[in-house]
Design a protein around this motif. Structure first.
Motif, PDB file in Angstrom:
ATOM      1  N   GLY A  66      70.679  17.930  27.141  1.00 39.35           N
ATOM      2  CA  GLY A  66      71.511  17.325  28.182  1.00 39.35           C
ATOM      3  C   GLY A  66      72.792  16.743  27.577  1.00 39.35           C
ATOM      4  O   GLY A  66      73.001  16.787  26.360  1.00 39.35           O
ATOM      5  N   PRO A  67      73.659  16.167  28.400  1.00 37.41           N
ATOM      6  CA  PRO A  67      73.636  16.167  29.874  1.00 37.41           C
ATOM      7  C   PRO A  67      74.160  17.495  30.427  1.00 37.41           C
ATOM      8  O   PRO A  67      74.912  18.202  29.780  1.00 37.41           O
ATOM      9  N   GLU A  84      75.245  19.917  34.171  1.00 38.48           N
ATOM     10  CA  GLU A  84      75.486  20.105  35.598  1.00 38.48           C
ATOM     11  C   GLU A  84      74.692  21.335  36.019  1.00 38.48           C
ATOM     12  O   GLU A  84      74.701  22.350  35.325  1.00 38.48           O
ATOM     13  N   ARG A 135      70.052  15.697  34.940  1.00 37.57           N
ATOM     14  CA  ARG A 135      70.930  15.211  33.882  1.00 37.57           C
ATOM     15  C   ARG A 135      70.413  15.614  32.507  1.00 37.57           C
ATOM     16  O   ARG A 135      71.179  16.060  31.656  1.00 37.57           O
ATOM     17  N   GLN A 136      69.104  15.452  32.257  1.00 36.66           N
ATOM     18  CA  GLN A 136      68.492  15.833  31.003  1.00 36.66           C
ATOM     19  C   GLN A 136      67.197  16.583  31.295  1.00 36.66           C
ATOM     20  O   GLN A 136      66.548  16.355  32.316  1.00 36.66           O
ATOM     21  N   THR A 140      69.985  12.724  38.119  1.00 37.76           N
ATOM     22  CA  THR A 140      71.200  11.915  38.010  1.00 37.76           C
ATOM     23  C   THR A 140      71.106  10.632  38.820  1.00 37.76           C
ATOM     24  O   THR A 140      71.906   9.714  38.614  1.00 37.76           O
TER      25      THR A 140
END
Length: 613
Positions: free
Chosen positions: A522-523, A525, A579-580, A602
């Motif tokens: 991560g991070p 999209e 996010r991760q 997120t």
């Protein structure tokens, strides 16, 4: 009688070694008797050694070692009188002794022409400690041929021996099925050596001395006995005879019995701690299966290419001396467990899995601060009858690992003591394995208090809605603090470039042949997920800050993965974005893929496992 040797032995004793010689009941009774009697300064006799009288029975310690401790009571073996006397002598030996200034000098005790040796010259006259004695034949005779033979076998097999050596004392431990502690004092000699096994001359002491001599730079002695155990030698002999028979008969007289014999020898090789031999047999087993099934790829030249590496390894293992260390020729099991006294773990995710044979289980994934790697804590349950759903996955939060429920462990940071670890990252629990809180953890819940709620008005009472809101606020605060503590203990997440490097290094070390490495990435999209009906897999593309992409991939091979696909699709439809991601890294279809185990959205900092939703 050497009083200094007895005192040196007493000074290196502790209650752990006393407990290994006796038991907890006698140790407790010995403490109680010592507290009641309160004996004074122990009596010393040059003929009988230390003497004491407790409950009208006489105790004596005539030399270093438990075998020189005696009591006049009719007990057969150790008794609480002897334990009490030993504890008293240990306390007296640990007390400070008079200094030379406290002893009055006798002016006429020596003639005027007596030769005086300067104190500064004393170190030059001091002999090396017994474990570094240059007279190796005498030391080997004192250790015993049987102990040295077993110690040399451990040494060649790569059994770990930890050594802590000073000028006066040698300490260490050996990682066998349990950790064996040893202690050897230079003054007391081999007779005063202490070992958890309780024996005077043991292979543990011989292994410790051999390791200490090797670390001191002394030439390795000629050790008795072969490098292989009897079981390993028997397996290699049987395998060698089977290979010779196969080369004589060739493929003309192959039968299913030959294949079954090869499978049995492969299993025996693994059981005899020869995994590299079993691995070298796999191409040969595949050729035999293809030949018996009449497949076209079973060519005669493939038999020779499969037999060559196996025969070369067999000849190397039978050679004397070995051309390479035994551990390199025999290999090492990935599931060979070693004791790990303390592990500090940040527990990130719970993974559910199921198999077509009906078995299912859970894996607890945690980051280990000491080894800087991910550890897996497995919990397995086998389904006895197909079609019956078990409670392992439905009530996974109530399942326990080392006495603690998974719902309490997940998302927390704990200290695990008394566990055992293997090279592939698996952790095993024993009867003595226990969980403990980590003191002073940054962001730990125990180090802070939830925010104080405003005091209620004296004339009014809180409504149920207000009470529920306060409880929800406190729970959210605790959840955030717990997530912060977990995040502070986890490694930094990798981007796509770092993941590519990690994948390449794992492939070079052969790590992709078995279980794929787990990583934290991560991070990102995220793009919309898709289900490829042609390939029968669920995918979702993730893009990092540099514009590089990574593909999440789940193949619906079992009920657990199908549940994960439904959960992730529902989460996307509800507006959650990732996010991760924590999962298994691999390379499929020309791109880098990650099978997700847990994801962090997120919207909040908590992690969830889709296979359990």
């Amino acid at each position: 009688m050497n009083r200094a040797a007895i005192d040196a032995w007493l000074q290196q004793l502790d209650e752990g070694f006393v407990l290994g010689w006796t038991n907890r009941g006698l140790l407790r009774r010995g403490r109680g008797l010592l507290a009641q009697c309160e004996p004074g300064t122990p009596d010393w006799s040059s003929e009988r050694g230390y003497q004491l009288a407790l409950e009208q029975h006489q105790q004596a310690l005539s030399g270093p070692g438990f075998q020189h401790l005696h009591c006049s009571c009719p007990a057969n073996g150790a008794c609480h009188h002897a334990v009490a006397a030993l504890l008293h002598w240990m306390a007296q030996a640990a007390a400070p002794h008079p200094t030379p200034e406290d002893v009055p000098a006798i002016a006429d005790s020596a003639p005027d022409d007596a030769e005086v040796i300067a104190v500064a010259d004393a170190p030059a006259l001091r002999r090396p400690p017994i474990w570094l004695d240059p007279d190796w034949p005498a030391l080997a005779k004192a250790l015993g041929a049987a102990a040295l033979r077993k110690a040399s076998e451990w040494q060649l097999q790569g059994i770990g021996v930890q050594v802590e050596a000073t000028d006066d004392e040698l300490r260490g431990g050996i990682e066998l099925e349990t950790v064996v502690r040893l202690r050897l004092n230079a003054t007391g000699g081999l007779a005063a050596a202490l070992c958890d096994c309780g024996q005077r001359r043991c292979a543990h002491l011989a292994a410790l001395i051999l390791q200490a001599r090797a670390e001191a730079g002394l030439a390795p002695p000629t050790l008795p006995g072969p490098a292989l155990s009897r079981t390993q030698a028997a397996v290699l002999t049987a395998l060698e005879a089977w290979c010779l028979q196969l080369t004589r008969t060739g493929s003309a007289q192959l039968s299913p019995a030959v294949l079954e014999q090869a499978r049995a020898l492969s299993t025996r090789s693994r059981q005899a701690e020869l995994p590299a031999v079993a691995g070298a047999m796999q191409p040969l087993l595949r050729w035999l299966e293809d030949e018996l099934a009449g497949r076209s790829r079973a060519r005669p030249e493939a038999l020779l290419s499969a037999l060559g590496p196996l025969w070369g390894r067999l000849r190397a293992l039978k050679a004397q001396p070995l051309p390479q260390p035994l551990i390199e020729l025999s290999g090492r099991h990935r599931r060979t467990y070693r004791a790990a006294p303390t592990l500090q773990l940040a527990i990130l995710a719970v993974e559910a899995w199921s198999h077509e044979d009906g078995s299912e289980g859970l894996n607890l994934h945690a980051w280990c601060a000491q080894s800087h790697r991910w550890r897996r804590l497995p919990l397995v349950q086998t389904v006895a009858m197909r079609g019956f759903e078990t409670s392992l996955l439905r009530h996974w939060r109530q399942q326990t690992w080392a006495g603690c429920e998974l719902g309490q462990l997940l998302g927390g940071c704990q200290r695990l003591e008394g566990a055992w670890c293997s090279e592939d990252g698996s952790v095993s629990a024993r009867a003595e394995t226990r969980w403990h809180d980590i003191e002073g953890l940054p962001g730990a819940v125990s180090a802070q208090q939830p925010p104080a709620t405003p005091a209620a008005e004296p004339t009014g009472t809180a409504t149920p809605e207000q009470s529920a809101a306060e409880i929800a606020e406190a729970a959210a605060w605790l959840r955030d603090r717990r997530a912060e503590a977990l995040q502070s203990r986890l490694p930094a997440p990798m981007d796509c470039a770092q993941l590519a490097t990690r994948l390449r290094n794992a492939a070079e070390r052969g790590g992709l042949k078995g279980r794929a490495p787990v990583v934290l990435a991560g991070p990102f999209e995220s793009e919309a997920p898709q289900f490829d009906r042609a390939q029968q897999c669920w995918t979702q593309r993730l893009i990092d800050a540099r514009g590089c992409s990574l593909q999440l991939l789940i193949e619906p091979n079992d009920a657990t993965r199908r549940r994960a696909i439904r959960t992730l699709q529902q989460a996307w439809d509800s507006g959650r974005r990732w996010r991760q991601v924590f999962g298994r890294l691999s390379h499929q279809g020309g791109c880098m893929t990650l099978e997700p185990i847990a994801l962090q959205s997120t919207e909040d900092s908590t992690w969830f496992s889709p296979g359990l939703r």
